[in-house]
Structure formats: C-alpha cells, structure tokens
Write an enzyme that holds these catalytic residues in place. Structure first.
Site, short mmCIF file in Angstrom:
data_model
loop_
_atom_site.label_atom_id
_atom_site.label_comp_id
_atom_site.label_asym_id
_atom_site.label_seq_id
_atom_site.Cartn_x
_atom_site.Cartn_y
_atom_site.Cartn_z
N LYS A 82 -13.10 -6.75 -8.50
CA LYS A 82 -13.67 -6.92 -7.16
C LYS A 82 -15.16 -7.20 -7.32
O LYS A 82 -15.87 -6.45 -8.00
CB LYS A 82 -13.47 -5.64 -6.33
CG LYS A 82 -12.02 -5.36 -5.98
CD LYS A 82 -11.90 -4.12 -5.12
CE LYS A 82 -10.58 -4.06 -4.37
NZ LYS A 82 -9.41 -3.82 -5.21
N LYS A 138 0.86 -1.18 0.00
CA LYS A 138 0.00 0.00 0.00
C LYS A 138 0.90 1.23 0.00
O LYS A 138 1.56 1.53 1.01
CB LYS A 138 -0.92 -0.02 1.23
CG LYS A 138 -1.96 -1.14 1.14
CD LYS A 138 -2.89 -0.91 -0.01
CE LYS A 138 -3.55 -2.17 -0.51
NZ LYS A 138 -4.35 -1.96 -1.73
MG MG Z 1 -6.03 -2.17 -5.82
#
Ligand code: MG
Length: 368
Positions: A265, A165
């Site tokens: 997703k 991240k």
């Molecule tokens: Mg991503």
C-alpha cells in the site's frame, strides 16, 4: 525547478455501498481524504492524495495526515521535485515516521517529475507492461449470502478476483468463504482477508475447515509471529499486508518463507518512492504483489495504475480501483475501470487533475 507552494484540501468520499466493513466491527461510511498540490516556479502543479482507512486500521488518521503534511512543508518548499528520492530523504530527516503524511507529497513530486520529463509516471517507474491492469474487488463484511451475492454482482461487472473481508467469528467466516467460493467460475481467484482479526487458534480452525477450498489467506493475525504460526500450519497460499510496513519486515518475512504474495500500500510504506523500492525487490525475488493504497479517490487510483502498470505482469497479483468504490469523482483524467481492468494514463505525470470546483477552499496553503 523549485516547489513554491504546498496546498492541501480535505475531500469527503462517500461509498457506493453506503459503508465498508471489515474485521473487529470496524467500518467507514464516508472516507476523509487529503489532496495535496505542489506548485513550481515554472508554473506546473503536481497532485498527491492520502486517505487512511479510518483511524483504526493502520497507525494513521485523516487529521494526522494534514498535520504531518503541514509539518513537512518547510523541508519540501524550495526543493526540486524532479529528484523524488532526495526529496523523500529530506522529508524523512525532517519528520521521523508518519509514512502516510510523506506519501501524498511524494506522489505530487513524482507527478511533477513525470510532467517535467514529458513522460507518464509508469515510464519513470520502470515502463508500461501489458495493455492494462487486472483489478480485484474487496467484498465488505456482511452475512455469507450477502457477500456471495456481491461476488456474483461484481463478477457481472467484470471483476475476476475477490477479496473477502473476514476476521470475524470462526463459523461465520467459514460460511462466508464457502458461500463466496460457490459463486466463482473457473479462473476466478478468492482471497480471505482477516485484516489481523483472528487469534491463532481461530485462524487454525478456519484454515482447517476450508482446506478443500482454493482460497488465499491474508493477514490472519495482528502480529507477525502469529501470522507465521498460521502460515506454517496451512497449505493455502499466504498474503501478508498490515505487518509488512517497510523493507526490514519484508526481508525478515521473505527469509522466513512467510508469504507468497505481499500487499504493498503506497501510504503504508511512505509514498511511491519507498513502494517502488520494495516493488523492485519483490520482482527480483519472485514475490507477487497486490498494488494499492489504504484507500483514496481519483489521484490515489491514478498513482496505483502507474505503479501497477510499471510492474511486470506475472508479478502483479492484483491492484485496486478505489475511485469506483466511492460516489464522487473529483479529477479529470483518472483511470476508469473497464471489464475489471484499468490502465495508466498516457499523459505526462499522473495524468489526473482535480477540478477546482470539486475541491473548494483549501484546508491550508503554505508558501516558500
Ligand atoms: Mg489486506
């Protein structure tokens, strides 16, 4: 077969690491998930789940999921869950947008369709490819040395793919990427996911500073146009995620050559029905995929396992075992990671059944 009841529960999912942090100082300590059950007139129950990554990641939030699911109920009750495509179109006609609310209901319908067919969901979604599914581990945003330690720790647990991240200050992110790259072994894969956190000038400085590192760059900027500018200025393999929220943006990005890998997703796209459609298109077009969801527990992880296991292995970049990121297991039969991999259940449907003792009282129950 008709759907007689729709019930929904709020399920809290605390994190093993205590919190999860990504770009822009965003973080979540306890995920607020919604588990849905559809009961049919022949005594079956199908399960679905939707868990936004907090309210500031995608245009979705936990209370909105529950409100949306309740809004969808009149279009769902009385319908045949063995026809998920038709059910999804009914939901879409009843509630414009709000794909994440449709996702949990759609997942539960697919569970029932699998149960009715006597087949695991991966068989209905195209067939079981290979023995198991390779997973990646997301590395929460921390100082570089902490992230490198986490990579080494998760590597010892069997993971071989790591998604950092980033999306913070340029100098910090360059240090994060370099520190984590140093912790890798041959064959490992590193992805730097900025989660829309960089402006183009920042992204350009980062990709130039790590030009010698074998790293994928994921969703550097908030808009598609700015991601495309960065893409055209770097030779790093490129992943798009947040801006690919349906077929139209995907087709445009493919035509522009804007990505090498796409992150699908389930709830971002509106459930297994639209995700399967896009997955099959990616297979034909040769675009590799990360198959996952925004977040979730046992039921979402089971759905990811079936979606990923039914995707040809060479197109399966990675998948996510969210239920190992959280302290709480609420279902029997959910996939369990083994040496950085998981497999879809061989039982009919999703194969994950929440325990009544874990769920408690429902947030709401609606009957036909
Ligand atoms: Mg991503």
């Amino acid at each position: 077969m008709r759907i007689e009841n729709l019930s929904a529960w709020r399920v809290e999912l605390p994190l093993v690491e205590g919190s999860y942090r990504w770009s822009g100082g965003k973080s979540v300590d306890v995920f607020d998930s919604t588990v849905v059950r559809l009961d049919t007139d022949d005594g079956r129950s199908g399960w679905g789940e939707v868990c936004p990554l907090g309210p500031a990641y995608l245009p979705s939030y936990a209370a909105g999921a529950r409100a949306g699911i309740a809004e969808l109920a009149p279009a769902v009750l009385g319908q045949d869950p063995r026809e998920p495509e038709r059910l999804w179109r009914r939901m879409d006609a009843a509630l414009k947008g709000h794909p994440y609310a449709k996702s949990a209901v759609d997942m539960a319908a697919w569970d029932l369709a699998g149960q009715a067919a006597g087949l695991p969901l991966c068989s209905l979604l195209g067939g079981r490819y290979g023995e198991d599914v390779r997973l990646y581990r997301a590395i929460s945003q921390e100082p570089p040395e902490v992230m490198a330690e986490r990579v080494a720790g998760y590597r010892a647990e069997g993971y071989r793919r790591f998604q950092l991240k980033v999306g913070g200050a340029v100098e910090d992110d360059v240090a994060r990427i370099r520190a984590c790259a140093d912790a890798l072994e041959p064959g490992d894969v590193l992805v730097a996911d900025a989660n829309t956190g960089w402006l183009p000038h920042e992204a350009l400085r980062v990709v130039r500073a790590v030009a010698d590192v074998d790293v994928y760059v994921e969703q550097p900027c908030a808009t598609y146009a700015n991601c495309l500018r960065v893409r055209r200025a770097t030779s790093h393999p490129f992943v798009l995620d947040e801006t690919i929220d349906g077929l139209e943006p995907f087709l445009r990005a493919h035509a522009d050559g804007a990505m090498d890998v796409v992150n699908l997703k389930i709830s971002k796209l509106g459930g297994l029905t639209p995700t399967r459609r896009l997955r099959d298109l990616c297979v034909e077009l040769g675009i590799a995929m990360t198959l996952e969801d925004s977040w979730g527990g046992d039921v979402v992880t089971a759905a990811i396992a079936h979606l990923a296991h039914s995707t040809p292995e060479e197109l399966r970049f990675t998948a996510t075992d969210f239920n190992s990121y959280v302290t709480r297991s609420y279902a029997d039969g959910a996939p369990r990671r083994e040496d950085g991999r998981m497999r879809a259940s061989t039982r009919p449907g999703l194969g994950a059944v929440p325990r009544a003792s874990e769920l408690g009282a429902p947030a709401f129950e609606l009957r036909r």
